[in-house]
Design an enzyme around this catalytic site. Sequence first.
Site, mmCIF file in Angstrom:
data_model
loop_
_atom_site.group_PDB
_atom_site.id
_atom_site.type_symbol
_atom_site.label_atom_id
_atom_site.label_comp_id
_atom_site.label_asym_id
_atom_site.label_seq_id
_atom_site.Cartn_x
_atom_site.Cartn_y
_atom_site.Cartn_z
ATOM 1 C CE LYS A 240 2.977 -2.248 -1.838
ATOM 2 N NZ LYS A 240 3.837 -3.169 -2.554
ATOM 3 C CG ASP B 126 -0.350 -6.450 -2.377
ATOM 4 O OD1 ASP B 126 -1.582 -6.520 -2.571
ATOM 5 O OD2 ASP B 126 0.285 -7.351 -1.811
#
Length: 227
Positions: free
Chosen positions: A133, A151
Site C-alpha cells: 500500500k 484503503d
Amino acid sequence: MRSYVREARRRVGPKKARIRPVIERLAEEHADAAIALTFESPLELLVSVMLSAQTTDVNVNRVTATLFQKYKRPEDYLAVPVAELERDIFPTGFYRQKAKALRGTMAMLIADYDGQVPERFEDLLRLPGVARKTANVVSAERGHAVGIVVDTHVRRLSQRLGFTRQEDPVKIERDLVKLVPRADWARFPHLLIWHGRRICDARRPRCEDCPLAVDLCPSSRLPIAAA
Ligand code: SF4
C-alpha cells in the site's frame, strides 16, 4: 432481498459501462480530491506515508511540520539515538515499529540507492517496513501508478458501487485494475476516499446528495422515482 439486489444491478447496468461516468461525476464533485499529506520531496512523501499507518493524515501533517525541519536527509534519521526519533514521531502511534522501519529504510536508501528514494515499485517494496500500500501511494504520487491503493473507503465504495465482491484488499485491487482505465489509477482512490469522507459515509451514506444516485449506484437508498 436477493431479487432486490439483482434488480438494482439490472437498473444500473454492467460495471464496465459505468466506470467512466462514475469517475467523471466524482471528478466533477470532488475536483480538489488529492492526497491529504503535506510533503515537498520524495523523501518527505515516503516518510509521511510510512507514518500514516493507523492514524489520520491530519495527525501526520501536524507531526511532520516540525519533523521535516529536523530530519532533512536519510542520514539525519540515523544520526540521533533511536529514542529521540521515537519521541519525535510518538503522536502518530506505533512509534517503536515506525522508528525501526524508518531507520531500516534510511539505511537501505543510503547503502543501495545513493540516498535517493527509488522510482521502481519493486525497489520501494524492498525497503524495510514499506508494504504494497505504501509503495502504491508513493508511486502514484510520483506519476507512475502501478496499482490502485485500497484503503477502508476504497473498499467500501468499490463494494457499494458493485465493482467488487471481495473483502481482501489485494483481491479488490485485482478487480479494480481490470476495470479502471490505467490513466486513472492514481486519482481513482482519491476520488473514492473523498467521496467516502464527504458523502458515502460508512454508517450513513447521504444518497440524497450523491451524484451517483440513482442511475450509477446499485446501493442507492433513494426511491427510483427520485432519479
Ligand atoms: S448512492 Fe448512496 S450508497 Fe451509492 S455511492 Fe452514493 S451515497 Fe454511496
